[in-house]
Motif scaffolding. Structure first.
Motif, PDB file in Angstrom:
ATOM      1  N   PHE A   1      11.330 -60.097  83.898  1.00  0.00           N
ATOM      2  CA  PHE A   1      11.167 -61.389  83.239  1.00  0.00           C
ATOM      3  C   PHE A   1      10.056 -61.325  82.198  1.00  0.00           C
ATOM      4  O   PHE A   1       9.111 -60.563  82.322  1.00  0.00           O
TER       5      PHE A   1
ATOM      6  N   TYR B   1       7.633 -64.432  80.782  1.00  0.00           N
ATOM      7  CA  TYR B   1       7.239 -65.837  80.800  1.00  0.00           C
ATOM      8  C   TYR B   1       6.231 -66.064  79.676  1.00  0.00           C
ATOM      9  O   TYR B   1       5.474 -65.160  79.302  1.00  0.00           O
TER      10      TYR B   1
ATOM     11  N   LYS C   1      15.120 -63.084  80.707  1.00  0.00           N
ATOM     12  CA  LYS C   1      15.188 -62.228  81.883  1.00  0.00           C
ATOM     13  C   LYS C   1      16.319 -61.215  81.723  1.00  0.00           C
ATOM     14  O   LYS C   1      17.231 -61.395  80.897  1.00  0.00           O
TER      15      LYS C   1
ATOM     16  N   SER D   1      10.774 -59.088  89.855  1.00  0.00           N
ATOM     17  CA  SER D   1      11.102 -59.770  91.103  1.00  0.00           C
ATOM     18  C   SER D   1      11.651 -58.782  92.102  1.00  0.00           C
ATOM     19  O   SER D   1      12.576 -58.027  91.795  1.00  0.00           O
TER      20      SER D   1
ATOM     21  N   ARG E   1      13.740 -58.605  94.954  1.00  0.00           N
ATOM     22  CA  ARG E   1      14.715 -59.455  95.642  1.00  0.00           C
ATOM     23  C   ARG E   1      14.891 -59.086  97.102  1.00  0.00           C
ATOM     24  O   ARG E   1      15.530 -59.808  97.859  1.00  0.00           O
TER      25      ARG E   1
ATOM     26  N   ASN F   1      11.756 -63.872  97.392  1.00  0.00           N
ATOM     27  CA  ASN F   1      11.839 -63.311  96.045  1.00  0.00           C
ATOM     28  C   ASN F   1      10.505 -63.355  95.302  1.00  0.00           C
ATOM     29  O   ASN F   1      10.337 -64.072  94.329  1.00  0.00           O
TER      30      ASN F   1
ATOM     31  N   LEU G   1       7.434 -62.624  92.855  1.00  0.00           N
ATOM     32  CA  LEU G   1       7.231 -62.127  91.505  1.00  0.00           C
ATOM     33  C   LEU G   1       5.919 -61.375  91.435  1.00  0.00           C
ATOM     34  O   LEU G   1       4.908 -61.830  91.973  1.00  0.00           O
TER      35      LEU G   1
ATOM     36  N   ALA H   1      13.124 -72.451  97.660  1.00  0.00           N
ATOM     37  CA  ALA H   1      11.874 -71.715  97.800  1.00  0.00           C
ATOM     38  C   ALA H   1      10.816 -72.327  96.888  1.00  0.00           C
ATOM     39  O   ALA H   1      11.123 -72.763  95.774  1.00  0.00           O
TER      40      ALA H   1
ATOM     41  N   TYR I   1       6.397 -72.049  95.749  1.00  0.00           N
ATOM     42  CA  TYR I   1       5.301 -71.097  95.664  1.00  0.00           C
ATOM     43  C   TYR I   1       4.035 -71.790  95.153  1.00  0.00           C
ATOM     44  O   TYR I   1       4.110 -72.689  94.310  1.00  0.00           O
TER      45      TYR I   1
ATOM     46  N   VAL J   1       4.157 -68.600  99.887  1.00  0.00           N
ATOM     47  CA  VAL J   1       5.580 -68.707  99.607  1.00  0.00           C
ATOM     48  C   VAL J   1       6.234 -69.449 100.758  1.00  0.00           C
ATOM     49  O   VAL J   1       5.992 -69.133 101.926  1.00  0.00           O
TER      50      VAL J   1
ATOM     51  N   SER K   1      10.095 -70.549 102.067  1.00  0.00           N
ATOM     52  CA  SER K   1      11.535 -70.415 101.897  1.00  0.00           C
ATOM     53  C   SER K   1      12.196 -71.266 102.969  1.00  0.00           C
ATOM     54  O   SER K   1      11.922 -71.079 104.156  1.00  0.00           O
TER      55      SER K   1
ATOM     56  N   VAL L   1       6.701 -67.943 104.376  1.00  0.00           N
ATOM     57  CA  VAL L   1       7.094 -66.544 104.525  1.00  0.00           C
ATOM     58  C   VAL L   1       6.054 -65.589 103.944  1.00  0.00           C
ATOM     59  O   VAL L   1       6.187 -64.384 104.047  1.00  0.00           O
TER      60      VAL L   1
ATOM     61  N   GLY M   1      16.458 -69.212  95.337  1.00  0.00           N
ATOM     62  CA  GLY M   1      16.593 -68.258  96.417  1.00  0.00           C
ATOM     63  C   GLY M   1      17.890 -67.488  96.321  1.00  0.00           C
ATOM     64  O   GLY M   1      18.676 -67.659  95.385  1.00  0.00           O
ATOM     65  N   GLY M   2      18.129 -66.639  97.266  1.00  0.00           N
ATOM     66  CA  GLY M   2      19.348 -65.847  97.273  1.00  0.00           C
ATOM     67  C   GLY M   2      19.359 -64.868  96.109  1.00  0.00           C
ATOM     68  O   GLY M   2      18.343 -64.282  95.775  1.00  0.00           O
TER      69      GLY M   2
ATOM     70  N   ASP N   1      16.765 -65.099  91.316  1.00  0.00           N
ATOM     71  CA  ASP N   1      15.351 -64.949  91.632  1.00  0.00           C
ATOM     72  C   ASP N   1      14.436 -65.498  90.552  1.00  0.00           C
ATOM     73  O   ASP N   1      13.259 -65.197  90.524  1.00  0.00           O
ATOM     74  N   THR N   2      14.965 -66.331  89.663  1.00  0.00           N
ATOM     75  CA  THR N   2      14.142 -66.922  88.610  1.00  0.00           C
ATOM     76  C   THR N   2      13.288 -68.037  89.189  1.00  0.00           C
ATOM     77  O   THR N   2      13.803 -68.932  89.857  1.00  0.00           O
ATOM     78  N   GLN N   3      11.996 -67.987  88.924  1.00  0.00           N
ATOM     79  CA  GLN N   3      11.086 -69.036  89.345  1.00  0.00           C
ATOM     80  C   GLN N   3      10.795 -69.964  88.175  1.00  0.00           C
ATOM     81  O   GLN N   3      10.600 -69.515  87.048  1.00  0.00           O
ATOM     82  N   TYR N   4      10.740 -71.257  88.469  1.00  0.00           N
ATOM     83  CA  TYR N   4      10.447 -72.282  87.475  1.00  0.00           C
ATOM     84  C   TYR N   4       9.113 -72.917  87.843  1.00  0.00           C
ATOM     85  O   TYR N   4       8.919 -73.342  88.981  1.00  0.00           O
TER      86      TYR N   4
END
Lengths: 114, 113
Positions: free
Chosen positions: A34, A36, A49, A93, A95, A100, A102, B31, B33, B48, B50, B55, B96-97, B100-103
């Protein structure tokens, strides 16, 4: 463990110059990669990404290609604007990990002058 | 981008105060964070969650106490902080799953006097 190394800034450019920010990584398995961006006073925004080798991510004129052979994900933009001044973070990441996680590089501050 | 909101945006507190940071995500993610961003240091992952279960706890001092009452809300309870805890605290969420992009939210700028 996983790690991300990116060039230290600040990088100072003139408007319309070409921008490259180098990013290399160390990871087990096949992480997603990624970029950012963080504008002054704001949180991080996803810029682009790539999820597998040879994928190219692109957005807002920025591009980066997932290079497995060189473990790199360099960010490029052909003609920067003053509004591109920000801090750029490369990340990967894992996985396989629950949630997940980062892993971020240290960030590169870019300053574009008119 | 209003998918992840954080309140307050700025907080000044004394070392003996108790305060809480709030994060809310409107993206239907599973998920969440907490990160700490200090000047001249890399982003540090703190916690984190989940599916509302913690977790990950990255050796964070007990003066930081997270709470995730449901998948949309995440809190960080603060008590007896130190001046070196002054930083930008960022919340993020992810579906999740396989995705895997976090916002990220805009962050809370915390100053401990």
């Amino acid at each position: 463990g996983n790690s991300v190394t990116q060039m230290e800034g600040p990088v100072t450019l003139s408007e319309e110059a070409f921008l490259t920010i180098n990013c290399t990584y160390t990871a087990t398995g096949y992480p997603s990669l990624f970029w950012y961006v963080q504008y002054p006073g704001e949180g991080l925004q996803l810029l682009l990404k790539a999820t597998k080798a040879d994928d190219k991510g692109s957005n807002k004129g920025f591009e980066a290609t997932y290079r497995k052979e060189t473990t790199s994900f360099h960010l490029e933009k052909g003609s920067v604007q003053v509004s591109d001044s920000a801090v750029y973070f490369c990340a990967l990441s894992d996985r396989r990990a629950a949630g997940n996680k980062l892993t971020f590089g240290g960030g590169t501050r870019v300053l574009v002058k008119p | 981008e209003t998918g992840v909101t954080q309140t307050p945006r700025h907080l000044v507190m004394g070392m003996t105060n108790k305060k809480s940071l709030k994060c809310e995500q409107h993206l239907g993610h599973n998920a969440m964070y907490w990160y700490k961003q200090s000047a001249k240091k890399p982003l540090e992952l703190m916690f984190v969650y989940s599916l509302e279960e913690r977790v990950e706890n990255n050796s964070v001092p007990s003066r930081f106490s997270p709470e995730c009452p449901n998948s949309s809300h995440l809190f960080l309870h603060l008590h007896t902080l130190q001046p070196e805890d002054s930083a930008l605290y960022l919340c993020a969420s992810a579906s999740g799953g396989e995705s895997d992009t976090q916002y990220f939210g805009p962050g809370t700028r915390l100053t401990v006097l």
